[in-house]
Design a protein around this motif. Structure first.
Motif, PDB file in Angstrom:
ATOM      1  N   GLU A  72       0.856  -1.172   0.000  1.00 50.37           N
ATOM      2  CA  GLU A  72       0.000   0.000   0.000  1.00 50.37           C
ATOM      3  C   GLU A  72       0.902   1.235   0.000  1.00 50.37           C
ATOM      4  O   GLU A  72       1.735   1.390   0.891  1.00 50.37           O
ATOM      5  N   VAL A  73       0.762   2.085  -0.990  1.00 49.52           N
ATOM      6  CA  VAL A  73       1.600   3.282  -1.063  1.00 49.52           C
ATOM      7  C   VAL A  73       0.687   4.504  -1.101  1.00 49.52           C
ATOM      8  O   VAL A  73      -0.233   4.567  -1.911  1.00 49.52           O
ATOM      9  N   TRP A  79       6.402  13.023  -0.089  1.00 46.63           N
ATOM     10  CA  TRP A  79       7.026  11.732   0.230  1.00 46.63           C
ATOM     11  C   TRP A  79       5.981  10.628   0.142  1.00 46.63           C
ATOM     12  O   TRP A  79       4.835  10.882  -0.211  1.00 46.63           O
ATOM     13  N   TRP A  80       6.383   9.391   0.461  1.00 48.01           N
ATOM     14  CA  TRP A  80       5.517   8.213   0.263  1.00 48.01           C
ATOM     15  C   TRP A  80       5.397   7.404   1.545  1.00 48.01           C
ATOM     16  O   TRP A  80       6.399   7.026   2.139  1.00 48.01           O
ATOM     17  N   ARG A  81       4.159   7.135   1.963  1.00 42.83           N
ATOM     18  CA  ARG A  81       3.943   6.169   3.050  1.00 42.83           C
ATOM     19  C   ARG A  81       3.867   4.799   2.396  1.00 42.83           C
ATOM     20  O   ARG A  81       3.217   4.645   1.362  1.00 42.83           O
ATOM     21  N   VAL A  82       4.492   3.790   3.021  1.00 46.14           N
ATOM     22  CA  VAL A  82       4.498   2.458   2.424  1.00 46.14           C
ATOM     23  C   VAL A  82       4.142   1.426   3.499  1.00 46.14           C
ATOM     24  O   VAL A  82       4.715   1.447   4.586  1.00 46.14           O
ATOM     25  N   VAL A  83       3.163   0.569   3.218  1.00 45.00           N
ATOM     26  CA  VAL A  83       2.816  -0.503   4.149  1.00 45.00           C
ATOM     27  C   VAL A  83       2.759  -1.820   3.382  1.00 45.00           C
ATOM     28  O   VAL A  83       2.108  -1.911   2.332  1.00 45.00           O
ATOM     29  N   TYR A  84       3.486  -2.826   3.889  1.00 39.16           N
ATOM     30  CA  TYR A  84       3.516  -4.150   3.257  1.00 39.16           C
ATOM     31  C   TYR A  84       2.512  -5.056   3.936  1.00 39.16           C
ATOM     32  O   TYR A  84       2.546  -5.203   5.156  1.00 39.16           O
ATOM     33  N   HIS A  85       1.611  -5.651   3.141  1.00 40.18           N
ATOM     34  CA  HIS A  85       0.644  -6.600   3.684  1.00 40.18           C
ATOM     35  C   HIS A  85       0.911  -7.963   3.078  1.00 40.18           C
ATOM     36  O   HIS A  85       0.825  -8.130   1.870  1.00 40.18           O
ATOM     37  N   LYS A  86       1.273  -8.914   3.922  1.00 42.52           N
ATOM     38  CA  LYS A  86       1.438 -10.277   3.430  1.00 42.52           C
ATOM     39  C   LYS A  86       0.668 -11.177   4.379  1.00 42.52           C
ATOM     40  O   LYS A  86       0.800 -11.046   5.593  1.00 42.52           O
ATOM     41  N   SER A  87      -0.143 -12.080   3.826  1.00 43.40           N
ATOM     42  CA  SER A  87      -1.013 -12.867   4.705  1.00 43.40           C
ATOM     43  C   SER A  87      -0.175 -13.666   5.696  1.00 43.40           C
ATOM     44  O   SER A  87       0.887 -14.187   5.359  1.00 43.40           O
ATOM     45  N   GLY A  88      -0.664 -13.729   6.943  1.00 41.60           N
ATOM     46  CA  GLY A  88       0.044 -14.457   7.982  1.00 41.60           C
ATOM     47  C   GLY A  88       1.136 -13.657   8.661  1.00 41.60           C
ATOM     48  O   GLY A  88       1.892 -14.193   9.465  1.00 41.60           O
ATOM     49  N   ILE A 109      -1.395  -0.929  -3.976  1.00 46.03           N
ATOM     50  CA  ILE A 109      -2.650  -0.260  -3.644  1.00 46.03           C
ATOM     51  C   ILE A 109      -2.291   1.205  -3.471  1.00 46.03           C
ATOM     52  O   ILE A 109      -1.510   1.548  -2.585  1.00 46.03           O
ATOM     53  N   LEU A 110      -2.801   2.055  -4.335  1.00 48.78           N
ATOM     54  CA  LEU A 110      -2.307   3.428  -4.399  1.00 48.78           C
ATOM     55  C   LEU A 110      -3.353   4.439  -3.955  1.00 48.78           C
ATOM     56  O   LEU A 110      -4.489   4.433  -4.421  1.00 48.78           O
TER      57      LEU A 110
END
Ligand SMILES: [Cu+2]
Length: 280
Positions: A72-73, A79-88, A109-110
């Protein structure tokens, strides 16, 4: 590349042929046929072939919703907020850098926090607008390891040209190891830098996982020491550059929402920069 070279050679061949063969006269019928076959028929066949090939490639690029990595960016001036979503796994929060595994489809996901920005990693995928109040998605498949450059591709204010990031494509195992570190607390040593960071209120705008700094106005600094660049692709990530940005953000990035802290004095700024550079 080689296909391009072949087409170029064929064209040069035709050109030479046309120059040499100037004297021959064509009947109207033969000329008409040539135009028909070499014009609309040939072009349509080539374009249709390319379209079919592109459509055939598409399902591989379209990520399945299950088990896929979603990044998710959110664009925000500048600047850019970045969140990584990986199941589990718990979500991993970062900023101003994208890392992705080679050979695995990723769904971006922007979003935008303020004005229209545009997310663009020229070597890895298409450009996609980030629009306030809307969510756009962009599938990306990196097929070669490397560090690529990304940028904001839609004018978004004075420092638009200084809103960039690096995109690092890593082997899947390295990526998983890296993601594990990102979703765990910062590893910085306690010391004068950390105390100064707390005392001067940096934590009201910045988050450092595992400390009392929980601000969300500015980039997450939990693992800033491991990033390629500082201030969204503007400066190389060294202790010196971090110190410079803390002292004069407005000079380096006109219109930025990060206030200047030059009044802290260079020794304290240096101590804070050393602490931040140590956060891996
Ligand atoms: Cu922008």
């Amino acid at each position: 590349m080689s296909t391009g070279a072949l087409i170029w050679l064929a064209l040069v061949g035709l050109l030479v042929y046309a120059i040499r063969d100037r004297r021959r006269t064509w009947s109207e019928d033969a000329a008409g046929k040539l135009i028909l076959w070499a014009g609309p028929v040939f072009s349509s066949a080539v374009l249709l072939g390319l379209l079919t090939y592109a459509l055939w490639l598409m399902p591989a690029l379209r990520p399945t919703t299950h088990g896929v990595l979603r990044i998710e960016v959110t664009g925000t001036q500048f600047w850019w907020r970045v969140v990584y979503h990986k199941s589990g796994r718990p979500p991993a929060i970062s900023a101003n850098e994208i890392r992705l595994p080679v050979g695995e489809p990723v769904e971006f996901i922007l979003r935008s926090d303020d004005v229209v920005h545009s997310f663009w990693m020229p070597s890895l995928g298409g450009k996609m607008d980030m629009i306030p109040g809307r969510t756009n998605t962009l599938p990306v498949l990196a097929n070669r390891e490397g560090v690529y450059r990304g940028a904001c591709a839609e004018f978004c204010g004075t420092s638009h040209a200084l809103m960039a990031f690096s995109a690092v494509a890593m082997m899947p195992d390295d990526f998983d190891r890296w993601l594990n570190i990102q979703s765990s607390p910062a590893s910085g040593a306690a010391g004068p830098g950390r105390d100064l960071f707390t005392r001067h209120g940096c934590g009201s705008c910045h988050r450092i996982d595992g400390t009392e700094a929980r601000g969300l106005v500015g980039p997450d600094l939990s693992h800033i020491g491991g990033r390629e660049t500082v201030a969204a692709g503007v400066l190389p990530n060294t202790e010196e550059m971090i110190a410079r940005f803390i002292a004069e953000p407005e000079v380096l990035k006109p219109g930025t929402r990060m206030p200047s802290f030059a009044m802290l004095g260079s020794a304290d700024i240096r101590a804070i920069a050393r602490y931040l550079k140590g956060l891996r």
